[in-house]
Design an enzyme around this catalytic site. Structure first.
Site, PDB file in Angstrom:
ATOM      1  N   TYR A 350      -8.520   6.146  18.197  1.00  8.66           N
ATOM      2  CA  TYR A 350      -7.847   5.292  17.216  1.00  8.66           C
ATOM      3  C   TYR A 350      -6.501   5.911  16.865  1.00  8.66           C
ATOM      4  O   TYR A 350      -6.436   7.047  16.399  1.00  8.66           O
ATOM      5  CB  TYR A 350      -8.697   5.133  15.953  1.00  8.66           C
ATOM      6  CG  TYR A 350      -8.009   4.292  14.901  1.00  8.66           C
ATOM      7  CD1 TYR A 350      -8.067   2.907  14.959  1.00  8.66           C
ATOM      8  CD2 TYR A 350      -7.257   4.878  13.885  1.00  8.66           C
ATOM      9  CE1 TYR A 350      -7.405   2.128  14.024  1.00  8.66           C
ATOM     10  CE2 TYR A 350      -6.593   4.107  12.943  1.00  8.66           C
ATOM     11  CZ  TYR A 350      -6.683   2.734  13.028  1.00  8.66           C
ATOM     12  OH  TYR A 350      -6.014   1.964  12.111  1.00  8.66           O
ATOM     13  N   GLU A 428       0.912  -1.999 -14.723  1.00  9.70           N
ATOM     14  CA  GLU A 428       0.759  -3.439 -14.447  1.00  9.70           C
ATOM     15  C   GLU A 428       2.029  -4.233 -14.729  1.00  9.70           C
ATOM     16  O   GLU A 428       2.162  -5.363 -14.248  1.00  9.70           O
ATOM     17  CB  GLU A 428      -0.421  -3.998 -15.256  1.00  9.70           C
ATOM     18  CG  GLU A 428      -1.760  -3.513 -14.729  1.00  9.70           C
ATOM     19  CD  GLU A 428      -2.914  -3.889 -15.635  1.00  9.70           C
ATOM     20  OE1 GLU A 428      -2.672  -4.155 -16.830  1.00  9.70           O
ATOM     21  OE2 GLU A 428      -4.064  -3.907 -15.162  1.00  9.70           O
TER      22      GLU A 428
END
Ligand SMILES: [Zn+2]
Ligand SMILES: [Zn+2]
Length: 452
Positions: A350, A428
């Site tokens: 991978y 946020e």
């Protein structure tokens, strides 16, 4: 970071960030013919404002219910239900838990793919946010805590918000928007496949044929209000490697009767330091070679039979990757040979490719980002030696990936907990910028009047 008991809007004031939208950039005197688009833009602004608190609520829910790679069952269900409610054509179960939704405008035009990754990490959360995760799961046979320590919760929430906005604005657009919610960005569990490459193998781009793909990442190394990007190679290609040195076991008091693989391994580790420092042209591109673990021996007076080392390689260019891996193989094998033994050097099958931002597409999309964040808040940033499996989408079609700062303004980003830290804190008040940036990119790319 403490939270007080206020609404999402007032808790995270956005007054210090300028969000400019298409109509905000126009002079106040305009032609009558231009009034309709302005009214539409104002309508879009209202929808964007309304979506911000929903995005925060979704993000907190995902944060409190994180799921490890290839296990994003609950997250995927919430996403699929939301996309169906918006009237999108939805496919689920792609690469195990992946979801794609197609928003059709009914007008001819290109398809633009937007991607969010859904998985969390085996990290015990140590923030004090009221919605912190206490979830436990099993990883590599061990019980672990699970945390959205890379901000993928915000990627999912923002893309759900973008889908809602664009579904409501489809009469202004042409072509299609493909929403890609992918599992296992952080890597599938051992023995499993997962992530972007598997979604592609299962044909999502063959079926929907996007012209371009766009993604973003919540990034602790940048302050809220700033977008970081880079044209061309952006995030490193990563490659795991393993070296095994063969020795011959003997008593620790009589090393001459065996072959000591620990001494050989030590020489190899030192030799590997010369790959980047002496053999690679670092003025062209940086590279990283790291040894992450070394294992050999069980007791103070036994010279072991073998030593195993594992590590990672980071490069930004194919030719340099070849040079680095060949140099490593040479050092591992020849150092062992010089000590009268042998060693093997293997690369993990991978390999995460380099995340490459198509230069033409980058140039085309930057004005959209600047409209939203303000010119001075869209910054070219340094190469990132972290890897990102959005790279597979970027290999398939011209793509653009950018970073949105999530460390509160006034906090030093060099000391803020990084992505993957148990203390990773996502501001946020950064999320409206991400929602608007993704929305603006699509609006500009697929606007009915857009000229190609
Ligand atoms: Zn990550
Ligand atoms: Zn990530």
């Amino acid at each position: 970071m403490q939270y007080c008991d206020q609404s999402a809007q007032t808790r995270f004031p956005m007054s210090n960030i300028t969000y400019k939208t298409a109509h905000g950039a126009l002079p106040w005197v305009v032609l009558v013919a231009a009034l309709l688009p302005i009214a539409r833009a104002a309508e879009l602004d209202r929808s964007l404002d309304a979506i911000d608190s929903k995005v925060v609520a979704w993000r907190r829910d995902f944060h409190q219910h994180p799921e490890l790679s290839n296990r994003e069952v609950r997250t995927a269900k919430i996403v699929a239900d939301h996309l169906r409610k918006l009237g999108l054509t939805v496919e689920t179960g792609i690469a195990q838990t992946g979801v794609v939704g197609l928003l059709k405008t009914g007008r001819p035009g290109p398809t633009i793919a937007l991607r969010a990754d859904m998985d969390a990490l085996p990290v015990v959360e140590r923030t004090d946010v009221p919605f912190r995760s206490t979830v436990k799961s099993n990883y590599r046979g061990e019980e672990v805590g699970v945390m959205h320590a890379c901000g993928h919760d915000s990627h999912v929430a923002v893309l759900m918000g973008v889908a809602e906005i664009l579904a409501g604005a489809r009469d202004k657009l042409r072509g299609n928007v493909l929403f890609v919610f992918q599992p296992a960005e952080e890597g599938a569990p051992p023995g499993e496949e997962g992530g972007a490459s598997v979604m592609l193998k299962q044909g999502i781009f063959d079926r929907y044929k996007p012209e371009v793909a766009i993604g973003w990442h919540a990034w602790a190394s940048i302050n809220t209000g700033t977008i970081g990007y880079r044209s061309g190679p952006f995030m490193a290609g990563s490659q795991a490697w393993k070296a095994v040195v063969t020795g011959r076991q003997t008593h620790g008091s009589r090393p001459w009767q065996g072959i000591d693989p620990i001494v050989v391994a030590a020489q190899i580790i030192n030799g590997l330091q010369t790959v980047v420092s002496r053999q690679v042209d670092i003025t062209r591109n940086p590279a990283v070679v790291s040894v992450g673990a070394i294992k050999g021996g069980v007791r103070n007076n036994i010279i072991p039979d073998s030593v195993e080392m594992i590590g990672t390689i980071r490069t930004f260019e194919a030719a340099q990757y070849e040079q680095v891996t060949q140099a490593m193989q040479r050092i591992v094998e020849k150092t062992a040979e010089a000590n009268g033994t042998s060693a093997t050097f293997t690369l993990d099958p991978y390999r995460n490719p380099v995340t490459y931002n198509n230069p033409e597409l980058t140039a085309r999309l930057l004005p959209s980002l600047r409209k939203i964040a303000g010119d001075s808040n869209v910054k070219e940033i340094a190469l990132i030696t972290g890897a990102e499996d959005f790279a597979y989408f970027a290999q398939a079609v011209p793509s653009f990936f950018f970073m949105v700062g999530v460390t509160p303004q006034g906090t030093d980003v060099t000391t803020a907990p990084a992505n993957h830290s148990p203390l990773f804190y996502l501001d946020e008040s950064a999320l409206p910028l991400a929602t608007r940036a993704m929305t603006q990119i699509v609006m500009d790319y697929l606007m009915v009047s857009a000229q190609r």
